[in-house]
Write a protein that holds these residues in place. Sequence first.
Motif, mmCIF file in Angstrom:
data_model
loop_
_atom_site.group_PDB
_atom_site.id
_atom_site.type_symbol
_atom_site.label_atom_id
_atom_site.label_comp_id
_atom_site.label_asym_id
_atom_site.label_seq_id
_atom_site.Cartn_x
_atom_site.Cartn_y
_atom_site.Cartn_z
ATOM 1 N N LYS A 79 0.840 -1.206 0.000
ATOM 2 C CA LYS A 79 0.000 0.000 0.000
ATOM 3 C C LYS A 79 0.873 1.254 0.000
ATOM 4 C CE LYS A 79 -3.579 2.251 2.735
ATOM 5 N NZ LYS A 79 -4.364 2.211 3.969
ATOM 6 N N LEU A 80 1.924 1.247 0.806
ATOM 7 C CA LEU A 80 2.834 2.385 0.887
ATOM 8 C C LEU A 80 3.554 2.608 -0.442
ATOM 9 C CD1 LEU A 80 4.030 4.485 2.869
ATOM 10 C CD2 LEU A 80 5.843 2.852 3.347
ATOM 11 N N ALA A 81 3.981 1.526 -1.082
ATOM 12 C CA ALA A 81 4.670 1.650 -2.363
ATOM 13 C C ALA A 81 3.727 2.213 -3.427
ATOM 14 C CB ALA A 81 5.213 0.292 -2.795
ATOM 15 N N ARG A 82 2.476 1.769 -3.420
ATOM 16 C CA ARG A 82 1.512 2.293 -4.395
ATOM 17 C C ARG A 82 1.269 3.785 -4.159
ATOM 18 N NH1 ARG A 82 -1.088 -2.615 -3.270
ATOM 19 N NH2 ARG A 82 -2.601 -1.586 -1.924
ATOM 20 N N LYS A 83 1.201 4.159 -2.896
ATOM 21 C CA LYS A 83 0.898 5.564 -2.569
ATOM 22 C C LYS A 83 2.086 6.483 -2.869
ATOM 23 C CE LYS A 83 -0.492 8.457 1.301
ATOM 24 N NZ LYS A 83 -0.751 8.493 2.747
ATOM 25 N N GLU A 84 3.266 6.119 -2.408
ATOM 26 C CA GLU A 84 4.437 6.988 -2.511
ATOM 27 C C GLU A 84 5.070 6.984 -3.897
ATOM 28 O OE1 GLU A 84 5.756 9.105 -0.174
ATOM 29 O OE2 GLU A 84 4.005 8.628 1.060
ATOM 30 N N TYR A 85 5.120 5.812 -4.503
ATOM 31 C CA TYR A 85 5.864 5.680 -5.756
ATOM 32 C C TYR A 85 4.953 5.461 -6.970
ATOM 33 C CZ TYR A 85 9.653 5.262 -2.444
ATOM 34 O OH TYR A 85 10.523 5.490 -1.440
ATOM 35 N N PHE A 86 3.652 5.634 -6.746
ATOM 36 C CA PHE A 86 2.657 5.516 -7.814
ATOM 37 C C PHE A 86 2.746 4.166 -8.523
ATOM 38 C CE2 PHE A 86 3.600 10.099 -7.487
ATOM 39 C CZ PHE A 86 2.371 10.517 -7.010
ATOM 40 N N LEU A 87 2.963 3.127 -7.774
ATOM 41 C CA LEU A 87 2.934 1.778 -8.324
ATOM 42 C C LEU A 87 1.500 1.278 -8.250
ATOM 43 C CD1 LEU A 87 6.092 0.304 -6.582
ATOM 44 C CD2 LEU A 87 5.927 1.208 -8.897
ATOM 45 N N SER A 88 1.160 0.349 -9.110
ATOM 46 C CA SER A 88 -0.228 -0.113 -9.116
ATOM 47 C C SER A 88 -0.285 -1.631 -9.153
ATOM 48 C CB SER A 88 -0.954 0.447 -10.332
ATOM 49 O OG SER A 88 -0.367 -0.029 -11.519
ATOM 50 N N ASP A 89 -1.415 -2.124 -8.700
ATOM 51 C CA ASP A 89 -1.701 -3.543 -8.819
ATOM 52 C C ASP A 89 -2.213 -3.800 -10.222
ATOM 53 O OD1 ASP A 89 -0.985 -4.600 -6.417
ATOM 54 O OD2 ASP A 89 -2.970 -4.398 -5.484
ATOM 55 N N GLY B 271 -4.631 -4.119 -13.009
ATOM 56 C CA GLY B 271 -5.966 -3.593 -13.261
ATOM 57 C C GLY B 271 -6.252 -2.265 -12.573
ATOM 58 N N GLU B 272 -5.304 -1.681 -11.846
ATOM 59 C CA GLU B 272 -5.525 -0.390 -11.185
ATOM 60 C C GLU B 272 -5.062 0.743 -12.079
ATOM 61 O OE1 GLU B 272 -5.150 -0.897 -6.362
ATOM 62 O OE2 GLU B 272 -3.414 -0.237 -7.474
ATOM 63 N N ILE B 273 -5.796 1.849 -12.011
ATOM 64 C CA ILE B 273 -5.404 3.056 -12.727
ATOM 65 C C ILE B 273 -5.141 4.128 -11.671
ATOM 66 C CG2 ILE B 273 -6.105 4.827 -14.358
ATOM 67 C CD1 ILE B 273 -7.967 2.754 -15.600
ATOM 68 N N ILE B 274 -4.025 4.849 -11.819
ATOM 69 C CA ILE B 274 -3.639 5.851 -10.823
ATOM 70 C C ILE B 274 -3.971 7.236 -11.358
ATOM 71 C CG2 ILE B 274 -1.717 6.856 -9.554
ATOM 72 C CD1 ILE B 274 -0.377 4.114 -9.665
#
Length: 141
Positions: A96-106, A108-111
């Motif tokens: 979750k932290l990596a997705r939030k801070e570094y704009f990484l996604s799972d 099927g996710e769009i940021i």
Amino acid sequence: MNVRKIENDYVRTADRQLEKKVKKKIGLRRRLTAFFIIASVVLVCLMGMILNQNERLAEKEAQKEKMLAELEEVKKQQEQLKLQIKKLEDDEYIAKLARKEYFLSDKGEIIFTIPKKDQEKKDKDEKSAEEEEKHKENSDK
């Protein structure tokens, strides 16, 4: 009237005894005066020392209060860091932290990035400054 003093042994010894008493009184007064002056100086010095120690004690108390407040703050930070360590041991939190801070996604996710309020204010200020400059240029022509 001219009165003459009797000059015999008795009168002379009485005069000497009177002179000794006067000298003893003068000596006693001098000793008492010296004692009171010395006692006053010592008393003033002691009062000064007491006042100085009271000031230092008040400073130390204030410093102690400041240090206790700082200690509480450090303890709170320590607790937060311990909690952060526990969270970092969890793989889901790290993801979750990596997705939030570094704009990484799972998959099927769009940021989407949303500008922060401060950034919006800066943009508005810049636009209004540009409009004012254009308005000034137009009015100068």
